[in-house]
Structures are given as structure tokens and as C-alpha cells.
Design an enzyme around this catalytic site. Sequence first.
Site, PDB file in Angstrom:
ATOM      1  CB  ALA A  64      -0.864  -0.026   1.252  1.00 22.48           C
ATOM      2  N   GLY A 123       0.676  -5.136   0.740  1.00 21.83           N
ATOM      3  CA  GLY A 123      -0.496  -5.069  -0.131  1.00 21.83           C
ATOM      4  C   GLY A 123      -0.199  -5.619  -1.524  1.00 21.83           C
ATOM      5  CD  GLU A 141      -2.457  -7.690   2.422  1.00 21.27           C
ATOM      6  OE1 GLU A 141      -2.101  -6.511   2.211  1.00 21.27           O
ATOM      7  OE2 GLU A 141      -3.158  -8.023   3.389  1.00 21.27           O
ATOM      8  CD  GLU A 190       1.634  -5.965   5.158  1.00 14.90           C
ATOM      9  OE1 GLU A 190       2.481  -6.863   5.379  1.00 14.90           O
ATOM     10  OE2 GLU A 190       0.838  -6.002   4.213  1.00 14.90           O
TER      11      GLU A 190
HETATM   12  C1  3H9 Z   1       0.772  -2.378   3.397  1.00 13.65           C
HETATM   13  O1  3H9 Z   1       0.950  -2.829   2.306  1.00 13.65           O
HETATM   14  C2  3H9 Z   1      -0.569  -2.466   4.106  1.00 13.65           C
HETATM   15  C3  3H9 Z   1      -1.499  -3.456   3.521  1.00 13.65           C
HETATM   16  O2  3H9 Z   1      -1.283  -4.739   4.069  1.00 13.65           O
HETATM   17  C4  3H9 Z   1      -2.921  -3.134   3.817  1.00 13.65           C
HETATM   18  C5  3H9 Z   1      -3.456  -1.883   3.254  1.00 13.65           C
HETATM   19  C6  3H9 Z   1      -4.946  -1.712   3.506  1.00 13.65           C
HETATM   20  N1  3H9 Z   1       4.727   3.426  -0.126  1.00 13.65           N
HETATM   21  O3  3H9 Z   1      13.470   1.581  -0.091  1.00 13.65           O
HETATM   22  P1  3H9 Z   1      13.828   2.341  -1.305  1.00 13.65           P
HETATM   23  C7  3H9 Z   1       9.485   4.778  -1.496  1.00 13.65           C
HETATM   24  S1  3H9 Z   1       1.990  -1.552   4.221  1.00 13.65           S
HETATM   25  C8  3H9 Z   1       5.217   4.619  -0.438  1.00 13.65           C
HETATM   26  O4  3H9 Z   1      14.868   3.386  -1.203  1.00 13.65           O
HETATM   27  P2  3H9 Z   1      14.860  -0.053  -2.526  1.00 13.65           P
HETATM   28  C9  3H9 Z   1      10.629   5.074  -0.545  1.00 13.65           C
HETATM   29  O5  3H9 Z   1      10.223   5.931   0.476  1.00 13.65           O
HETATM   30  C10 3H9 Z   1       3.326  -1.537   3.100  1.00 13.65           C
HETATM   31  N2  3H9 Z   1       6.516   4.848  -0.756  1.00 13.65           N
HETATM   32  O6  3H9 Z   1      14.191   1.377  -2.540  1.00 13.65           O
HETATM   33  C11 3H9 Z   1      11.630   5.689  -1.487  1.00 13.65           C
HETATM   34  O7  3H9 Z   1      11.236   7.035  -1.720  1.00 13.65           O
HETATM   35  P3  3H9 Z   1      12.320   8.193  -1.958  1.00 13.65           P
HETATM   36  C12 3H9 Z   1       4.038  -2.827   3.041  1.00 13.65           C
HETATM   37  C13 3H9 Z   1       7.318   3.788  -0.758  1.00 13.65           C
HETATM   38  O8  3H9 Z   1      15.001  -0.467  -3.932  1.00 13.65           O
HETATM   39  C14 3H9 Z   1      11.420   4.903  -2.786  1.00 13.65           C
HETATM   40  O9  3H9 Z   1      10.124   4.351  -2.684  1.00 13.65           O
HETATM   41  N3  3H9 Z   1       5.191  -2.713   2.185  1.00 13.65           N
HETATM   42  C15 3H9 Z   1       6.873   2.499  -0.423  1.00 13.65           C
HETATM   43  O10 3H9 Z   1      16.028  -0.079  -1.625  1.00 13.65           O
HETATM   44  C16 3H9 Z   1      12.429   3.799  -2.999  1.00 13.65           C
HETATM   45  O11 3H9 Z   1      12.473   2.989  -1.830  1.00 13.65           O
HETATM   46  C17 3H9 Z   1       6.387  -2.385   2.684  1.00 13.65           C
HETATM   47  O12 3H9 Z   1       6.565  -2.198   3.867  1.00 13.65           O
HETATM   48  C18 3H9 Z   1       5.502   2.333  -0.112  1.00 13.65           C
HETATM   49  N4  3H9 Z   1       4.994   1.133   0.200  1.00 13.65           N
HETATM   50  O13 3H9 Z   1      13.788  -1.002  -1.816  1.00 13.65           O
HETATM   51  C19 3H9 Z   1       7.504  -2.290   1.681  1.00 13.65           C
HETATM   52  N5  3H9 Z   1       7.919   1.645  -0.494  1.00 13.65           N
HETATM   53  O14 3H9 Z   1      13.041   7.772  -3.203  1.00 13.65           O
HETATM   54  C20 3H9 Z   1       8.316  -1.051   1.922  1.00 13.65           C
HETATM   55  C21 3H9 Z   1       8.973   2.375  -0.879  1.00 13.65           C
HETATM   56  O15 3H9 Z   1      11.489   9.415  -2.069  1.00 13.65           O
HETATM   57  N6  3H9 Z   1       9.334  -0.820   0.909  1.00 13.65           N
HETATM   58  N7  3H9 Z   1       8.627   3.676  -1.037  1.00 13.65           N
HETATM   59  O16 3H9 Z   1      13.192   8.145  -0.737  1.00 13.65           O
HETATM   60  C22 3H9 Z   1      10.499  -1.496   0.891  1.00 13.65           C
HETATM   61  O17 3H9 Z   1      10.744  -2.408   1.657  1.00 13.65           O
HETATM   62  C23 3H9 Z   1      11.517  -1.056  -0.114  1.00 13.65           C
HETATM   63  O18 3H9 Z   1      11.191   0.256  -0.499  1.00 13.65           O
HETATM   64  C24 3H9 Z   1      11.621  -1.914  -1.402  1.00 13.65           C
HETATM   65  C25 3H9 Z   1      12.571  -1.246  -2.415  1.00 13.65           C
HETATM   66  C26 3H9 Z   1      12.181  -3.295  -1.014  1.00 13.65           C
HETATM   67  C27 3H9 Z   1      10.275  -2.072  -2.053  1.00 13.65           C
END
Ligand code: 3H9
Length: 645
Positions: free
Chosen positions: A61, A100, A103, A123
Amino acid sequence: MSVAIEITDQIAVVTIENPPVNAAGLEVRQGLWEAVDTLDADPQVTAVVLACAGRTFVAGADIREFGKPPVEPHLPDVLNKIEGAQKPWVAAIHGTALGGGLELAMSCHGRVALSSAKMGLPEVNLGLIPGAGGTVRLPRLVPPALALTLAAGGKPIAADQALKAGLVDEVVAEGLVDAARTRAKTQALTPTLTRDIQGTLDEGFDKTETGILRKARGQKSPKAASKAIRRGATMEAPEALAAERAAFTALKQDPQSAALRHIFFAERAVGRSARTKVVTPRALAQIGVIGGGTMGAGIAAACLLAGLKVTMVERDAEAAQAGHDRVAGILGNSLKRGLISEDKHTRLMGNFLSADRYDALSEADLVIEAVFEDMGVKREVFAKLDEVTRPDAVLASNTSYLDVNEIAASVRDPSRVLGLHFFSPAHIMKLLEIVVPERVADDVLATGIALGKQLKKISVLAGVCDGFIANRIMSAYRRECEYMLEDGALPHQIDAAMEEFGFPMGIYRMQDLAGLDIAWAMRKRQAATRDPAQRYVEIADKLCEAGRFGQKAGRGWYIYEDGKPVRDTEVEDLIVAESARKGISRQSFDAAQIMERILGCMQREGRTILDEGIAASPEDIDVVMINAFGFPRWHGGPMFMAQAT
Ligand code: 3H9
């Protein structure tokens, strides 16, 4: 940002494009909602492939929306709509399908993944649980114990494991969308929610749960996730879904989630500098490391593991061999634990050279000095480096508190010197303080930042002062704890208060583990320049004088019985006697009072550091405290706490 549809040969490919990580924000949700309606209504379409543009499948999400009121269509509803579509949907997964995103993939009727893909429900790391059916669909696809590991442990799994467990139906090395298209043609229209649960909650489940909950300490979300998986694996789907939604919503409003989201963004915001925006970092292939002790070996291993060539220099052949053995030990361990393959291990060892002559560094692009913390020794090392290295090579000191300006002054061109302060063990700890001396060149600073990225560290820039950000704040609160000892607290009370707050270990247990002798030697060196007006607590010195150097000596702040710390009346009597000697009447402290003083001290020192420009932002301080000293992430860091109250 878009959700595009392309139809060929009766198969529709729905492609999400929402850089950088295809988060399922409002427009994506709306696009998917409309896509289901459109494709259900299109007689030309028999099946659907759901794919993503760019570097990854949906990574969750959109976390940026969490502080705001939710807007329809909500993700769980979108997913239910996909699952209830009249035509089968097949997810084509590359990169990371997280939260998400996974999911969403699970709401499709089939799943094909690229062999390099990873899948997970992280999450919990944001203080949440999956909120779009993850805890209900997952136990219907994989055994409950694995569902628990994913949802409550928060770590992703690789495509091959996902295939074995039943999370995906097929893994391909290439041609992902074509493979998904082929599968879509014969994909059955079975909703995941109607499948049988894939196993029972046996002893294995309980054991996994106990391990995860022990690690979670004071963090709420792993426990909530584990409860949700229990429900998902034992209840009817509609009931379990409703309970999951309620738990997700409650956690989203909890201060722990706000704190963890703060730190998620803070860790990604740090380590940037306006000075380096338009400069190109110097090329890095060959790294030199001076010193083969624990720190030097850890730094060398970190560089090797990041694909760099490393030459380590020690003062003589014997020390060079010992340094070599230390690095070989670390890499051997990585091999044993399955973190690197046999081939990779051979390649990395081939990239490593240990020498006893400085001229082995003539081709180094960057040299990191990790010798004894003594200005004289450091200056000598840098003077030698000035002679043997290329004039464009970057020179870095791993000092943890010495004046990097003074170190830089020992070479002809100080603009090529900066501080790279690693934390021990350097190949494991994520934090890197990049210390910015007055005369450092912009591209040298950019090179330090680039190295941090290559090593996959979280880099924080720090100005030059005694201890930079991490050790300066640590010294301040260590002092505060010593004042508390004199004022009436005992070591085990302070440790218990810190552990209850969420630190993995209290400050005195920590000191005992690290050894008290190094800090004692430092205090003795600083004695001559210490401000006599400042309150000075002699308890630690007196422990060292009595040979109580910590756990390795069997005695420190505690006495050790079978490796376990036990309160020692000798230490407590000494503390009480010191209070009396100084005429302090001892008062009792409860855990809340102890933490108030510790946090207050961290926050005061943090503000001073900001005022002095040593740290650029409160986020920098929070990131350092969490990644250097085990400050519990779910409190968001001391500066976040100050602003939240
Ligand atoms: C969820 O899904 C809830 C659901 O179950 C239910 C909903 C109802 N949203 O980490 P990076 C941005 S909770 C917005 O440097 P990498 C990040 O801030 C979510 N922004 O890259 C950064 O921005 P900036 C569950 C996001 O290649 C840019 O993207 N998911 C999100 O080292 C690049 O990120 C997670 O917890 C997001 N979800 O790693 C996954 N994710 O360039 C969280 C990233 O402005 N994300 N950004 O600084 C990660 O673990 C890593 O970002 C990922 C990529 C592995 C995807």
C-alpha cells in the site's frame, strides 16, 4: 501513474505503472477497480494477466497515505473484486511483491514469478499487520507456520521457496509476462479464500511463534500478526477478514506505527547532501584497509561482500596473517551459514590481499584507516598514506571520536580526507557515520556516500566533534546514568528500566559485554583536559582499578555465574559509599523516572548537536540512535519522541 490494459489474443495484460515501487495508492486502486469492470464486460477477453512496469511488482500500500483519511476504493475491496472477477487473473511477479502487493497477487487466481523475485508481508516492520486479506489468504496457500514467519516475522522469501510452499504456481527465469499469459489461458477460476487451509497449528507453529514474539520485545505488531494468522488458519474467511481489518485499523492509529513509519522514511532520507547533488563520485574498485583487528577485518569483509577488491595492510607479516585469518573467518562463516555460495566465497577470497607494506596501496581508490584510537598513530598512518597512494585516492579514517580535521591536516591535500565511522561488527551493523571535515572536497564526500550505498549501509552525515553523533550522545547518557547511580539508582534498576523500554540490553550489561577497559584508558587520557567544574563519577574507574573489566573478566558491573549476570554487593556497596563520600543522600528511582532522565538527556544532547550543526536534522539523530545502540525502533528515536509529546 497509470493502470493500462492491452489485449492480445483474448488475454488482457493489466500493467500498473506507479514509480518508484508501484505502491497501491488511490489511482492504482481506482485503475484496478475499473479494470475488473471493463474486462468482465469485454467478451473478447477470456483471462487477465496482472503485471507491473519498472523495477518491481507492487511493493505494498502507499505508506504516505497512512496518516490521511482513507479514500475509496479501499484495497481489501479492490482485492475482493479481483478475486470475484468473472475471468481468471494471473499475477506476473518480478522484483518485490510486498505487503499489499503480495496480498494483491494472492487475490489473483494464479501466480507466476520471476526467479529473482521476492515475496513478503513486511507490515509488522511498520507497526501494522497485513490489512487486505493477507493473513487469511496466506494460510490457504502455504502451511500456517510459514504464513506466520512471513506475516509476524516480516522477512520476505525468494521465488523458489514460494514455489515449494505453494505461494506461487510457477517460476520462470525469463519471459515472465508470456509465461503468465500462457498460464492464464488454462487458469481455473478458484478464489483463494475458498481454498482449504494448508495445515494445522502444530508444535512447529507454536515454536515459530515463541521465537518471533521473543524477538519482538515491546513491539505490538508481531503479536497482532501472529493472532491474525491464528485466526486466518482456524476461522471461516469472512470472520477472519473482519477481525484482520479491525486489528489493522487499530494498529494504524497506534503511536508505534507512527514511529515506525517515521523511521522508515527517515532511514531513506538520511545520507544526502546538497553539496553532492551535481558532482560525480570518484570510481571505486580497489579499497585499502589499514589495520586487521576486529574493526579492520569487519570493514574489509563488508567491502569484499559488496564486490570490491580489498588490500589490507598491517605493520608486520605476523599481524598481516592474523588480519587475513580474521577476514577469512568472517567469509567462511558467511559460507557456512549459506549466505554466500562456494563459488562466490572463492571469488571474494581471490579479491582479498593482506600485506605488510604500505606500497601495496599504490593502486587503491579509497583507503580506510582502522588503527588504534590515538591521534599520533593516526597522523603517522596518514602521512605514510600521503606518500604511497595516488593523489586522487580518497583517504578515510574510521575514528569514532578523534578530530578528523586534525587527521586531514597530516596530508598535503586535506580535501581528499573524510571520516567513515563504522560500527562493530562492521560487516553486519547497518549504520555508517560519514564525518565531514572542513576541507573535504564535494566529490570526495560524494564518494563516501556512494561507498555507503554500495555497502548497503544507512549513511548519516556528521560534523566533526568529539564522538560525532552516536558516541557523543552515548557519552552524554552514560554520564547521566552514572549520575543516577550516585543519586540513588543501582545498575540492575537502570538496566531493567532500559530493557523494559525496549533496548535489547541495559547500559551496564552492554558495558560489561564490550569490556570496561577501553573507555577507562580513554578517560585516563582525557583526565588532564577535563573541566574540573564538571561533575565526575569515579565508580567506573574504581571498578577498573579492581580489575573488574566486564564479562571477559567474570566481573564488571555484575558478577558472572555460568555466563549470567548477577547483582554483586561489592559493586552496590561501592556505589553507596561513593554517594556518601560526595554527601549525596540517595533517593529511590522507578523505571519511569530512570527513562525520563535517560531520554531527557539524549534529547538535550541531540538539540545541542543540531544547534552546533553536527547533525543536519532530528531524523539523522533518530536513525543513528536506532541503528547504533539498539534504541527501540517502535519508539521512533529520542527526537521523534520529544516532538510527539
Ligand atoms: C501495506 O501494504 C498495508 C497493507 O497490508 C494493507 C493496506 C490496507 N509506499 O526503499 P527504497 C518509497 S503496508 C510509499 O529506497 P529499494 C521510498 O520511500 C506496506 N513509498 O528502494 C523511497 O522514496 P524516496 C508494506 C514507498 O530499492 C522509494 O520508494 N510494504 C513504499 O532499496 C524507494 O524505496 C512495505 O513495507 C511504499 N509502500 O527497496 C515495503 N515503499 O526515493 C516497503 C517504498 O522518495 N518498501 N517507497 O526516498 C520497501 O521495503 C523497499 O522500499 C523496497 C525497495 C524493497 C520495495
